[in-house]
Design an enzyme around this catalytic site. Structure first.
Site, PDB file in Angstrom:
ATOM      1  N   GLY A  59       0.834  -1.192   0.000  1.00  0.00           N
ATOM      2  CA  GLY A  59       0.000   0.000   0.000  1.00  0.00           C
ATOM      3  C   GLY A  59       0.867   1.239   0.000  1.00  0.00           C
ATOM      4  O   GLY A  59       2.024   1.212  -0.399  1.00  0.00           O
ATOM      5  N   CYS A  60       0.305   2.315   0.485  1.00  0.00           N
ATOM      6  CA  CYS A  60       1.022   3.587   0.534  1.00  0.00           C
ATOM      7  C   CYS A  60       2.254   3.471   1.428  1.00  0.00           C
ATOM      8  O   CYS A  60       2.173   2.961   2.539  1.00  0.00           O
ATOM      9  CB  CYS A  60       0.086   4.666   1.065  1.00  0.00           C
ATOM     10  SG  CYS A  60       0.880   6.275   1.222  1.00  0.00           S
ATOM     11  N   PHE A  61       3.381   3.966   0.939  1.00  0.00           N
ATOM     12  CA  PHE A  61       4.607   3.828   1.731  1.00  0.00           C
ATOM     13  C   PHE A  61       4.593   4.666   2.998  1.00  0.00           C
ATOM     14  O   PHE A  61       5.359   4.408   3.915  1.00  0.00           O
ATOM     15  CB  PHE A  61       5.877   4.061   0.924  1.00  0.00           C
ATOM     16  CG  PHE A  61       5.946   5.258   0.013  1.00  0.00           C
ATOM     17  CD1 PHE A  61       5.318   6.460   0.293  1.00  0.00           C
ATOM     18  CD2 PHE A  61       6.693   5.175  -1.148  1.00  0.00           C
ATOM     19  CE1 PHE A  61       5.420   7.539  -0.557  1.00  0.00           C
ATOM     20  CE2 PHE A  61       6.812   6.253  -2.006  1.00  0.00           C
ATOM     21  CZ  PHE A  61       6.167   7.444  -1.710  1.00  0.00           C
ATOM     22  N   TRP A  62       3.720   5.651   3.089  1.00  0.00           N
ATOM     23  CA  TRP A  62       3.635   6.435   4.323  1.00  0.00           C
ATOM     24  C   TRP A  62       3.290   5.551   5.516  1.00  0.00           C
ATOM     25  O   TRP A  62       3.796   5.742   6.618  1.00  0.00           O
ATOM     26  CB  TRP A  62       2.591   7.533   4.213  1.00  0.00           C
ATOM     27  CG  TRP A  62       2.872   8.595   3.202  1.00  0.00           C
ATOM     28  CD1 TRP A  62       4.055   8.864   2.557  1.00  0.00           C
ATOM     29  CD2 TRP A  62       1.932   9.549   2.712  1.00  0.00           C
ATOM     30  NE1 TRP A  62       3.897   9.918   1.708  1.00  0.00           N
ATOM     31  CE2 TRP A  62       2.605  10.362   1.771  1.00  0.00           C
ATOM     32  CE3 TRP A  62       0.591   9.789   2.958  1.00  0.00           C
ATOM     33  CZ2 TRP A  62       1.978  11.411   1.106  1.00  0.00           C
ATOM     34  CZ3 TRP A  62      -0.038  10.828   2.292  1.00  0.00           C
ATOM     35  CH2 TRP A  62       0.655  11.629   1.377  1.00  0.00           C
ATOM     36  N   TYR A 100      -4.930  11.709   5.806  1.00  0.00           N
ATOM     37  CA  TYR A 100      -4.564  10.323   5.507  1.00  0.00           C
ATOM     38  C   TYR A 100      -3.795   9.715   6.677  1.00  0.00           C
ATOM     39  O   TYR A 100      -4.009   8.562   7.043  1.00  0.00           O
ATOM     40  CB  TYR A 100      -3.730  10.257   4.229  1.00  0.00           C
ATOM     41  CG  TYR A 100      -3.475   8.858   3.734  1.00  0.00           C
ATOM     42  CD1 TYR A 100      -4.346   8.249   2.836  1.00  0.00           C
ATOM     43  CD2 TYR A 100      -2.373   8.127   4.172  1.00  0.00           C
ATOM     44  CE1 TYR A 100      -4.122   6.969   2.376  1.00  0.00           C
ATOM     45  CE2 TYR A 100      -2.146   6.840   3.717  1.00  0.00           C
ATOM     46  CZ  TYR A 100      -3.022   6.270   2.824  1.00  0.00           C
ATOM     47  OH  TYR A 100      -2.794   4.983   2.381  1.00  0.00           O
TER      48      TYR A 100
END
Length: 173
Positions: free
Chosen positions: A9-12, A152
């Site tokens: 998913g999102c690397f954050w 987010y």
């Protein structure tokens, strides 16, 4: 020191989770697994580069076992979702592990096998050799810590950090 390159998913989210574990020395967000040279965030977001948003997690195995790093990976994202994580859709959000040696490939396969007992449905996590690694732009590095009030981060990343922190309490910072 050992480094694992993981995409889920999102690397954050991955970045935030791993920075909150003892023994993790460095987390770098970046792009890998595609065929476009020198990609940037805008290009990767199109889904046309073949790259995944990923993190390179460097950790001290005398402090935190590699199995914990990988079990945390399978805890923080849903490895049954093909090319997506929640509302983040596209191949850039796929579940993937990128190995640098045959030994690391075997460790990743064992972790995926362990995780298959925790999840209903088949796991879609790909295990592939690490190609060229492209570090993400500076503003993506340690994004959660720099932007804790961002929507987010509050809605998606923070719950993942808390989930992993609860499950792996002895390694939580």
């Amino acid at each position: 020191m050992q480094t694992y390159v993981l995409a889920g998913g999102c690397f954050w989210c991955l970045d935030a989770v791993y920075r909150n574990l003892k023994g993790v020395h460095e987390v770098e967000s970046g792009y890998t697994g595609g065929d476009t040279a020198n990609p940037n965030y805008e290009l990767v977001c199109t889904g046309r580069t073949g790259h995944a948003e990923a993190v390179a997690v460097t950790f001290d195995e005398t402090v935190i076992p590699g199995e914990v790093i990988l079990d945390a990976f399978f805890t923080l994202h849903d490895p049954t979702q093909l090319n997506r994580q929640g509302a983040d859709v596209g191949t850039q959000y796929r579940s993937a592990m990128f190995y640098t040696s045959d030994e690391q490939k075997q460790v990743f396969e064992a972790a995926r096998d362990r995780a298959s007992d925790w999840w209903d449905g088949g796991l879609v996590t790909e295990i592939s050799p690490l190609g060229t690694w492209y570090p993400a732009e500076d503003y993506h590095q340690d994004f959660f810590a720099k932007n804790p009030g961002q929507g987010y981060c509050m809605a998606v990343a923070r719950p993942k950090v808390l989930k992993v922190r609860k499950k792996f309490q002895e390694y939580a910072l």
